[in-house]
Write a protein that holds these residues in place. Structure first.
Motif, PDB file in Angstrom:
ATOM      1  N   CYS A 244      18.635 -78.631 106.659  1.00  0.00           N
ATOM      2  CA  CYS A 244      19.421 -78.501 105.442  1.00  0.00           C
ATOM      3  C   CYS A 244      20.690 -79.335 105.567  1.00  0.00           C
ATOM      4  CB  CYS A 244      19.771 -77.038 105.193  1.00  0.00           C
ATOM      5  SG  CYS A 244      20.469 -76.784 103.566  1.00  0.00           S
ATOM      6  N   CYS A 246      23.527 -78.648 104.227  1.00  0.00           N
ATOM      7  CA  CYS A 246      24.765 -77.894 104.047  1.00  0.00           C
ATOM      8  C   CYS A 246      25.578 -77.873 105.338  1.00  0.00           C
ATOM      9  CB  CYS A 246      24.457 -76.462 103.608  1.00  0.00           C
ATOM     10  SG  CYS A 246      23.647 -75.480 104.872  1.00  0.00           S
ATOM     11  N   CYS A 277      24.177 -70.609 101.605  1.00  0.00           N
ATOM     12  CA  CYS A 277      23.388 -71.741 101.121  1.00  0.00           C
ATOM     13  C   CYS A 277      22.037 -71.225 100.642  1.00  0.00           C
ATOM     14  CB  CYS A 277      23.203 -72.766 102.240  1.00  0.00           C
ATOM     15  SG  CYS A 277      22.078 -74.084 101.767  1.00  0.00           S
ATOM     16  N   CYS A 280      18.879 -72.768 102.760  1.00  0.00           N
ATOM     17  CA  CYS A 280      18.552 -72.391 104.145  1.00  0.00           C
ATOM     18  C   CYS A 280      19.056 -71.005 104.511  1.00  0.00           C
ATOM     19  CB  CYS A 280      19.089 -73.438 105.124  1.00  0.00           C
ATOM     20  SG  CYS A 280      20.877 -73.435 105.218  1.00  0.00           S
TER      21      CYS A 280
HETATM   22 ZN   LIG Z   1      21.716 -74.978 103.815  1.00  0.00          ZN
END
Ligand SMILES: [Zn+2]
Length: 298
Positions: A244, A246, A277, A280
């Motif tokens: 991910c 993020c 997030c 994820c």
């Molecule tokens: Zn994430």
């Protein structure tokens, strides 16, 4: 030969037939589907659905793109709600489902009922972002909600030559035992029997996850499923993983757009800012002092 290597890493292999009739991408995704299951605390049904969709994303990205990303949004009328995936041709994928706890009884074939869970009516939106110019979105009606057929419908609609998409997740009470799939694209030189031959191979040799559970390597699975074609890999096996984009920094950046007053009230009333997030399920916490600094900086 039948020994099971459960620790086998996830990987992707691209190949082309020497007679110029097909292009294929195959991938094993057991570990990344398992990671998605743990991160999102998915039910069995949701694991099968999201696992197939993540696998489809992994297969589609290198077929459609050299760089950038492809996003798949399944918006069916089933109880799982929306399912979002994005994948890059560099072997990363992430995704989530709106209602991860939904569990349905097995279908009449004894399989997880992904079609009913996703919904047999609705849409699949595919957005291709090559990194140049505006992203391009195509929408098709869901074929069955079973994921493989839906992605195949998208490919057939957008690319007249035809294709075959097979995605599978073998899941037991011990967890995700095997996951993976295959995408075959017919090239202009194909004949009527090309797809039949591949479908016959799958019927004869067993499903993708069955071959995986026998401990077969990606190269061997490719040879089995594409028996009768002379295929050569286009590159080495590429590692793939759940990843991910993020980060805590991105979360802080997102907070910076809030008015100072809101940041101050978060700091004083909650003592922190909390964000999760969606893709994820990672939790980010920003402490009071940092929030006060951010408020001052505005
Ligand atoms: Zn994430």
């Amino acid at each position: 030969m039948a020994s099971k290597e459960k620790t086998q890493k996830d990987g992707l292999l691209r190949a082309i037939s020497t007679d110029g009739t097909i292009r294929a991408v195959i991938a094993t995704t057991t570990n990344l589907v398992s990671e998605a299951r743990e991160r999102h605390e998915l039910s069995f049904t949701a694991t099968a659905a999201l696992g197939r969709a993540l696998t489809a994303g992994v297969l589609l990205a290198p077929m459609l793109l050299r760089d950038g990303q492809v996003a798949l949004k399944f918006h069916g009328n089933g109880p799982l709600g929306r399912m979002m995936i994005d994948a890059s041709p560099r072997g990363t994928v992430r995704g989530y489902v709106e209602h991860p706890k939904v569990e349905l009884p097995l279908n009449s074939l004894g399989n997880f009922d992904v079609g009913s869970a996703v919904g047999r009516r609705g849409y699949l939106h595919v957005t291709i972002d090559s990194g140049f110019g505006a992203p391009h979105t195509s929408t098709v009606e869901l074929a069955s909600g079973e994921i493989g057929e839906d992605v195949n419908r998208y490919l057939v609609t957008s690319d007249q030559t035809g294709s075959l998409v097979v995605v599978g997740v073998h899941l037991t009470s011990r967890g995700v035992e095997a996951a993976g799939g295959l995408l075959v694209q017919l090239l202009p030189d194909h004949t009527e029997e090309t797809i039949c031959k591949i479908e016959n191979n799958i019927t004869t040799f067993g499903t993708f996850t069955f071959l995986m559970r026998r401990g077969m390597s990606l190269e061997n699975i490719l040879q089995r499923i594409l028996a009768g074609f002379e295929v050569r890999p286009l590159a080495d096996v590429m590692p793939i993983r759940f990843h991910c984009k993020c980060s805590e920094d991105r979360f802080v950046e997102a907070l910076k757009v809030l008015p100072a007053g809101e940041l101050l009230s978060m700091a004083e009333e909650d003592g922190q800012a909390e964000g999760r997030c969606q893709f994820c399920n990672e939790l980010y916490l920003v402490k009071k002092e940092r929030l006060l600094d951010l408020a001052k900086g505005q």
